[in-house]
Scaffold this motif. Structure first.
Motif, mmCIF file in Angstrom:
data_model
loop_
_atom_site.group_PDB
_atom_site.id
_atom_site.type_symbol
_atom_site.label_atom_id
_atom_site.label_comp_id
_atom_site.label_asym_id
_atom_site.label_seq_id
_atom_site.Cartn_x
_atom_site.Cartn_y
_atom_site.Cartn_z
ATOM 1 N N GLN A 31 72.899 95.722 5.731
ATOM 2 C CA GLN A 31 72.017 96.871 5.948
ATOM 3 C C GLN A 31 70.562 96.437 5.917
ATOM 4 O O GLN A 31 69.763 96.853 6.764
ATOM 5 N N VAL A 32 70.198 95.569 4.968
ATOM 6 C CA VAL A 32 68.828 95.073 4.890
ATOM 7 C C VAL A 32 68.472 94.280 6.142
ATOM 8 O O VAL A 32 67.394 94.456 6.725
ATOM 9 N N LEU A 33 69.378 93.423 6.600
ATOM 10 C CA LEU A 33 69.118 92.632 7.805
ATOM 11 C C LEU A 33 69.000 93.505 9.049
ATOM 12 O O LEU A 33 68.151 93.263 9.914
ATOM 13 N N MET A 34 69.851 94.521 9.156
ATOM 14 C CA MET A 34 69.794 95.418 10.316
ATOM 15 C C MET A 34 68.487 96.194 10.338
ATOM 16 O O MET A 34 67.875 96.379 11.389
ATOM 17 N N GLU A 35 68.029 96.654 9.184
ATOM 18 C CA GLU A 35 66.761 97.376 9.126
ATOM 19 C C GLU A 35 65.603 96.473 9.494
ATOM 20 O O GLU A 35 64.693 96.879 10.210
ATOM 21 N N ALA A 36 65.632 95.213 9.047
ATOM 22 C CA ALA A 36 64.571 94.263 9.391
ATOM 23 C C ALA A 36 64.578 93.967 10.879
ATOM 24 O O ALA A 36 63.524 93.881 11.512
ATOM 25 N N THR A 37 65.753 93.846 11.468
ATOM 26 C CA THR A 37 65.858 93.583 12.904
ATOM 27 C C THR A 37 65.352 94.775 13.702
ATOM 28 O O THR A 37 64.646 94.619 14.692
ATOM 29 N N ASP A 38 65.721 95.970 13.293
ATOM 30 C CA ASP A 38 65.294 97.178 14.008
ATOM 31 C C ASP A 38 63.775 97.342 13.977
ATOM 32 O O ASP A 38 63.182 97.808 14.942
ATOM 33 N N GLN A 39 63.135 96.956 12.899
ATOM 34 C CA GLN A 39 61.690 97.125 12.779
ATOM 35 C C GLN A 39 60.927 96.098 13.599
ATOM 36 O O GLN A 39 59.862 96.380 14.124
ATOM 37 N N ASN A 40 61.454 94.896 13.730
ATOM 38 C CA ASN A 40 60.721 93.806 14.377
ATOM 39 C C ASN A 40 60.910 93.752 15.883
ATOM 40 O O ASN A 40 60.031 93.291 16.597
ATOM 41 N N GLU A 41 62.043 94.175 16.382
ATOM 42 C CA GLU A 41 62.332 94.006 17.801
ATOM 43 C C GLU A 41 62.532 95.357 18.477
ATOM 44 O O GLU A 41 63.351 96.157 18.032
#
Length: 109
Positions: A31-41
């Motif tokens: 969940q943390v990785l998905m949120e970071a990916t969604d914010q950056n790309e």
């Protein structure tokens, strides 16, 4: 016998609890990785790729080159690689002449 079953049950409950804890940790990490990916790309469209395969590179080499007629049967891997490099070079020249910008590479599968 009852004590053995009790110990086995406690061990299984402990293993189940440990596995449950591992699953929760992995879900949290994902969940943390998905949120970071969604914010950056920003969302992107799927990339289209054109694949080209020379069906019979040895016959092409024999038809196009005198030296390949001699070497093709003895060094088929090298001749195949040279055919692909030549096809790539000719495609690149043609596309550049038509002012089409492309990235080309040879993939080994």
């Amino acid at each position: 016998m009852d004590y053995l079953l009790l110990l086995l049950s406690i061990a299984l409950i402990g293993v189940a609890g440990f596995l449950f804890w591992q699953v929760r940790e992995q879900r949290h990490t994902l969940q943390v990785l998905m949120e970071a990916t969604d914010q950056n790309e920003p969302p992107s469209n799927p990339e289209m790729v054109l694949t080209l395969r020379v069906v019979d590179p040895i016959s092409v080499a024999k038809r196009e080159s005198r030296s390949a007629r001699v070497v093709a049967d003895r060094l088929p891997v090298m001749v195949t690689k040279m055919v692909y490099q030549e096809v790539m070079k000719e495609l690149d020249e043609e596309l550049r002449a038509r002012d089409i910008d492309v990235e080309m590479s040879i993939e080994y599968r």
